[in-house]
Structures are given as structure tokens and as C-alpha cells.
Design a protein around this motif. Structure first.
Motif, PDB file in Angstrom:
ATOM      1  N   GLY A  43       0.798  -1.213   0.000  1.00  0.00           N
ATOM      2  CA  GLY A  43       0.000   0.000   0.000  1.00  0.00           C
ATOM      3  C   GLY A  43       0.834   1.268   0.000  1.00  0.00           C
ATOM      4  N   PHE A  44       0.293   2.301   0.653  1.00  0.00           N
ATOM      5  CA  PHE A  44       0.976   3.588   0.689  1.00  0.00           C
ATOM      6  C   PHE A  44       2.388   3.470   1.258  1.00  0.00           C
ATOM      7  CE2 PHE A  44      -3.432   5.680   1.339  1.00  0.00           C
ATOM      8  CZ  PHE A  44      -3.656   5.717  -0.028  1.00  0.00           C
ATOM      9  N   VAL A  47      -2.306  13.518   6.986  1.00  0.00           N
ATOM     10  CA  VAL A  47      -2.640  13.359   5.571  1.00  0.00           C
ATOM     11  C   VAL A  47      -3.993  12.677   5.470  1.00  0.00           C
ATOM     12  CG1 VAL A  47      -1.973  12.243   3.399  1.00  0.00           C
ATOM     13  CG2 VAL A  47      -0.224  13.279   4.875  1.00  0.00           C
ATOM     14  N   GLU A  48      -4.877  13.236   4.645  1.00  0.00           N
ATOM     15  CA  GLU A  48      -6.258  12.785   4.554  1.00  0.00           C
ATOM     16  C   GLU A  48      -6.571  12.248   3.148  1.00  0.00           C
ATOM     17  OE1 GLU A  48      -7.896  16.235   7.613  1.00  0.00           O
ATOM     18  OE2 GLU A  48      -7.762  16.620   5.458  1.00  0.00           O
ATOM     19  N   PRO A  49      -6.190  11.001   2.878  1.00  0.00           N
ATOM     20  CA  PRO A  49      -6.518  10.435   1.568  1.00  0.00           C
ATOM     21  C   PRO A  49      -8.007  10.141   1.452  1.00  0.00           C
ATOM     22  CG  PRO A  49      -4.770   9.185   2.683  1.00  0.00           C
ATOM     23  CD  PRO A  49      -5.424  10.056   3.699  1.00  0.00           C
ATOM     24  N   GLY A  50      -8.522  10.288   0.243  1.00  0.00           N
ATOM     25  CA  GLY A  50      -9.862   9.814  -0.050  1.00  0.00           C
ATOM     26  C   GLY A  50      -9.788   8.349  -0.443  1.00  0.00           C
ATOM     27  N   PHE A  51     -10.582   7.945  -1.406  1.00  0.00           N
ATOM     28  CA  PHE A  51     -10.553   6.555  -1.856  1.00  0.00           C
ATOM     29  C   PHE A  51      -9.472   6.386  -2.925  1.00  0.00           C
ATOM     30  CE2 PHE A  51     -14.677   6.391   0.180  1.00  0.00           C
ATOM     31  CZ  PHE A  51     -14.713   5.102   0.684  1.00  0.00           C
ATOM     32  N   PHE A  52      -8.415   5.666  -2.574  1.00  0.00           N
ATOM     33  CA  PHE A  52      -7.323   5.380  -3.492  1.00  0.00           C
ATOM     34  C   PHE A  52      -7.316   3.897  -3.832  1.00  0.00           C
ATOM     35  CE2 PHE A  52      -6.054   9.561  -2.392  1.00  0.00           C
ATOM     36  CZ  PHE A  52      -5.145   9.980  -3.361  1.00  0.00           C
ATOM     37  N   THR A 104       0.257   5.919  -6.707  1.00  0.00           N
ATOM     38  CA  THR A 104       1.607   6.369  -7.080  1.00  0.00           C
ATOM     39  C   THR A 104       1.701   7.896  -7.022  1.00  0.00           C
ATOM     40  OG1 THR A 104       1.077   6.399  -9.453  1.00  0.00           O
ATOM     41  CG2 THR A 104       1.944   4.354  -8.544  1.00  0.00           C
ATOM     42  N   LYS A 105       0.600   8.568  -7.338  1.00  0.00           N
ATOM     43  CA  LYS A 105       0.586  10.033  -7.257  1.00  0.00           C
ATOM     44  C   LYS A 105       0.543  10.491  -5.806  1.00  0.00           C
ATOM     45  CE  LYS A 105      -1.488  10.765 -11.810  1.00  0.00           C
ATOM     46  NZ  LYS A 105      -2.652  11.293 -12.566  1.00  0.00           N
ATOM     47  N   LEU A 106      -0.138   9.722  -4.964  1.00  0.00           N
ATOM     48  CA  LEU A 106      -0.130  10.053  -3.534  1.00  0.00           C
ATOM     49  C   LEU A 106       1.285   9.981  -2.980  1.00  0.00           C
ATOM     50  CD1 LEU A 106      -2.517   9.137  -0.691  1.00  0.00           C
ATOM     51  CD2 LEU A 106      -0.133   8.456  -0.482  1.00  0.00           C
ATOM     52  N   SER A 107       2.027   8.952  -3.356  1.00  0.00           N
ATOM     53  CA  SER A 107       3.399   8.804  -2.871  1.00  0.00           C
ATOM     54  C   SER A 107       4.257  10.000  -3.286  1.00  0.00           C
ATOM     55  CB  SER A 107       4.000   7.508  -3.415  1.00  0.00           C
ATOM     56  OG  SER A 107       5.332   7.353  -2.969  1.00  0.00           O
ATOM     57  N   LYS A 108       4.093  10.424  -4.532  1.00  0.00           N
ATOM     58  CA  LYS A 108       4.851  11.598  -5.005  1.00  0.00           C
ATOM     59  C   LYS A 108       4.446  12.847  -4.219  1.00  0.00           C
ATOM     60  CE  LYS A 108       7.102   9.533  -8.428  1.00  0.00           C
ATOM     61  NZ  LYS A 108       6.562   8.155  -8.306  1.00  0.00           N
ATOM     62  N   ALA A 109       3.166  12.929  -3.860  1.00  0.00           N
ATOM     63  CA  ALA A 109       2.692  14.077  -3.078  1.00  0.00           C
ATOM     64  C   ALA A 109       3.324  14.090  -1.693  1.00  0.00           C
ATOM     65  CB  ALA A 109       1.171  14.034  -2.965  1.00  0.00           C
ATOM     66  N   ILE A 110       3.530  12.908  -1.098  1.00  0.00           N
ATOM     67  CA  ILE A 110       4.166  12.840   0.216  1.00  0.00           C
ATOM     68  C   ILE A 110       5.616  13.324   0.131  1.00  0.00           C
ATOM     69  CG2 ILE A 110       4.882  11.311   2.090  1.00  0.00           C
ATOM     70  CD1 ILE A 110       1.868  11.819   1.966  1.00  0.00           C
ATOM     71  N   ARG A 136      -2.770  19.983   7.772  1.00  0.00           N
ATOM     72  CA  ARG A 136      -3.599  18.972   7.119  1.00  0.00           C
ATOM     73  C   ARG A 136      -3.336  18.993   5.624  1.00  0.00           C
ATOM     74  NH1 ARG A 136      -6.882  20.913  11.180  1.00  0.00           N
ATOM     75  NH2 ARG A 136      -7.842  19.309  12.507  1.00  0.00           N
ATOM     76  N   LEU A 137      -3.187  17.799   5.050  1.00  0.00           N
ATOM     77  CA  LEU A 137      -3.023  17.685   3.604  1.00  0.00           C
ATOM     78  C   LEU A 137      -4.083  16.733   3.060  1.00  0.00           C
ATOM     79  CD1 LEU A 137      -1.459  18.326   1.003  1.00  0.00           C
ATOM     80  CD2 LEU A 137      -0.029  16.317   1.493  1.00  0.00           C
ATOM     81  N   PRO A 138      -5.179  17.277   2.495  1.00  0.00           N
ATOM     82  CA  PRO A 138      -6.175  16.410   1.865  1.00  0.00           C
ATOM     83  C   PRO A 138      -5.641  15.952   0.513  1.00  0.00           C
ATOM     84  CG  PRO A 138      -6.821  18.711   1.636  1.00  0.00           C
ATOM     85  CD  PRO A 138      -5.558  18.699   2.448  1.00  0.00           C
ATOM     86  N   LEU A 139      -5.841  14.679   0.189  1.00  0.00           N
ATOM     87  CA  LEU A 139      -5.391  14.153  -1.093  1.00  0.00           C
ATOM     88  C   LEU A 139      -6.539  13.418  -1.771  1.00  0.00           C
ATOM     89  CD1 LEU A 139      -1.811  12.825  -0.196  1.00  0.00           C
ATOM     90  CD2 LEU A 139      -2.421  14.932  -1.414  1.00  0.00           C
ATOM     91  N   GLY A 140      -6.832  13.819  -2.980  1.00  0.00           N
ATOM     92  CA  GLY A 140      -7.926  13.230  -3.743  1.00  0.00           C
ATOM     93  C   GLY A 140      -9.052  14.227  -3.936  1.00  0.00           C
ATOM     94  N   SER A 141      -9.622  14.248  -5.149  1.00  0.00           N
ATOM     95  CA  SER A 141     -10.716  15.180  -5.425  1.00  0.00           C
ATOM     96  C   SER A 141     -11.931  14.882  -4.553  1.00  0.00           C
ATOM     97  CB  SER A 141     -11.107  15.108  -6.901  1.00  0.00           C
ATOM     98  OG  SER A 141     -11.500  13.785  -7.255  1.00  0.00           O
TER      99      SER A 141
END
Length: 279
Positions: A16-17, A178-183, A226-232, A244-249
Motif C-alpha cells: 500500500g501507501f 494526511v487525509e486520503p480519499g478513496f485510493f 503512485t501520485k499520492l506517494s509523489k505528493a508525500i 492537514r493535507l487532503p489528497l484526492g478530489s
């Protein structure tokens, strides 16, 4: 933006992440302490690498967390970034959630996270630098039917991170949730998501519908891991990282929706709210 080589300590790094972040960090020349209940799975995911230290760690074991932090310092002399990624989900109505199910969930998602933080922070304070990244969820900002206990753990993570950001600021240590949505990870698989043992037909229209959604959405989520990882990586290179870092539309949409709801409700009840002061 800082590009100096960093030392990472990542929990839940075998898939995963966690595995993706570890892989990207290693590829750019950083050093990584990657932990998992079975460190062999870390090597299988990341391969043998001179800058990788794979360690066995069950985050619910405080003594093991302390030892893992010591081993990281022995190997790499410092810890620049802590990524608390270990965790899992529990899907079921609040009424359906058993005592042991909820306690086990908090033991990993909250108390396990605290074990690792307490083990690592003393080294960060000593070096007067560091960045703690706690992987939360959109469920740490807004709750959903069927996710009450899980969201409660992530709400707790958000509160802990906010306090940490204030408390550790004098030591040059940053904290971000970090607040991911559905990945599109394995989160909705049985390896990461547990359903409550009890399932009441009375909740068919709410929690039952959520169970059906979770099954249909598995590996069809909109977010690209993979884009989430680059964002981190971009996050840790920032000189002024956010709290706070929200990730995902989907996360951005839900946060906007909830903020509007909270403001509307506050406006409707403001007169009664302020009427309770002494006059």
C-alpha cells in the motif's frame, strides 16, 4: 523546497501507501527504515537495498516500538521523517461494533501510533528537527454510515496531530495529518478491512448500502496511489508543510461540503450557543 537526503521511518511499509512511499524515497537516494509485522514482506516488496533497514514491528507493542527507533538511530544516526501508516478499517454500524473489535481497532490505529510517536520524538527533539506524518483519511474529517468506529480512530489521529504541531514547534519539528480519499489500494480487501461480526437487518438501508458500495468500489477507486506517494515526497520537501493535507478530489469535495454544513448549522444555532455565557 529542501532536497537534502533524509532518513525515513515508515510503519506498515510492506504494501500500500507505505511500500510506495518507501520505494520512492529509496529511488531518490534517501534512507528508509521500513517496518512491518513480518520484515520479510518488506524485502519482498522493496528488494535488498543498501539504504533500506527492514524491521519487525507490531505497533501495538510499546517496547518493540522503542527498540525499533533505537535500531534506526544505530543504523542511520537520525530520523528525519516519521510516517505512521499502520492501520486497518472496521466496517459496521456503531451498534454492531463489538467491544473487542473496537478496542483492537484503537489499539492499532491510535495507541499503536502513539507508541511509535513516543519512541521517535525524543530523537527528533535532540536533533531539533523532524517531520511527523500521520496517515489519516477523509474519515478523519467527516464520518459516514458504517464507518463510525474507524472514523473515530482517525478523528483521534487528527486531534493528536494538531496538538503535536503546537507542542513540537519550539523544537523545529513539524506535524502533518494526511487525509486520503478513496485510493486504488488493497484497503477494501479483507487484508485491510474487517467487517463487524454482527450485522443487523435494520441497518440495511444505510450500513448495508455502504457494505455494497465498498465491495463494488474495491480496486475501482478514483485515487492513484503512485501520485499520492509523489505528493508525500513533495510534502516532506516543503519548508512550510501544512497541518492537514487532503489528497484526492473526493476528499476536497467532502471537506468543502462539511465546512458548508458546519457553517450553516452554526449560523442557525448561534444565538442559542452564545446565550449560555454569564451576563
Amino acid at each position: 523546497m529542501s532536497t537534502k537526503s533524509k532518513v525515513w521511518f515508515i510503519t506498515g511499509a510492506s504494501r500500500g501507501f507505505g511500500a510506495l512511499i518507501a520505494k520512492d524515497a529509496l529511488e531518490r537516494g534517501d534512507k528508509v527504515v521500513a517496518t512491518a509485522r513480518n520484515p520479510t514482506t518488506v524485502i519482498e516488496a522493496l528488494g535488498n537495498h543498501p539504504n533500506l533497514l527492514a524491521l519487525k514491528l507490531d505497533v501495538t507493542d510499546e517496547a518493540a516500538s522503542i527498540q525499533a527507533a533505537k535500531d534506526a538511530i544505530t543504523q542511520f544516526s537520525q530520523i528525519d521523517i516519521l510516517v505512521n501508516n499502520s492501520g486497518y478499517g472496521l466496517l459496521g454500524a456503531v451498534e454492531e461494533s463489538g467491544d473487542k473489535e473496537v478496542k483492537d481497532l484503537f489499539n492499532t490505529n491510535v495507541f499503536g501510533l502513539l507508541n511509535v510517536i513516543r519512541a521517535v520524538v525524543p530523537y527528533m527533539r535532540k536533533q531539533n528537527s523532524g517531520h511527523i506524518i500521520n496517515i489519516s483519511s477523509i474519515g478523519g474529517y467527516a464520518s459516514y454510515p458504517g464507518w463510525g468506529a474507524y472514523c473515530a480512530t482517525k478523528f483521534a489521529v487528527e486531534a493528536l496531530t494538531e496538538s503535536l504541531a503546537y507542542e513540537l514547534q519550539p523544537f523545529g519539528i513539524k506535524a502533518t495529518t494526511v487525509e486520503p480519499g478513496f485510493f486504488r489500494t488493497d484497503f477494501l480487501d479483507s487484508t485491510s478491512l474487517v467487517s463487524t461480526e454482527k450485522s443487523f437487518p435494520e441497518y440495511a438501508a444505510t450500513v448495508g448500502a455502504m457494505r455494497e458500495f465498498a465491495a463494488s468500489a474495491n480496486h475501482a477507486q478514483p485515487g492513484d496511489p503512485t501520485k499520492l506517494s509523489k505528493a508525500i515526497l513533495a510534502l516532506v520537501d516543503s519548508e512550510e508543510p501544512p497541518l492537514r493535507l487532503p489528497l484526492g478530489s473526493d476528499t476536497v469535495h467532502k471537506i468543502t461540503e462539511k465546512n458548508q454544513f458546519v457553517q450553516k448549522e452554526l449560523d442557525a444555532w448561534k444565538d442559542l450557543a452564545v446565550s449560555t455565557d454569564y451576563v
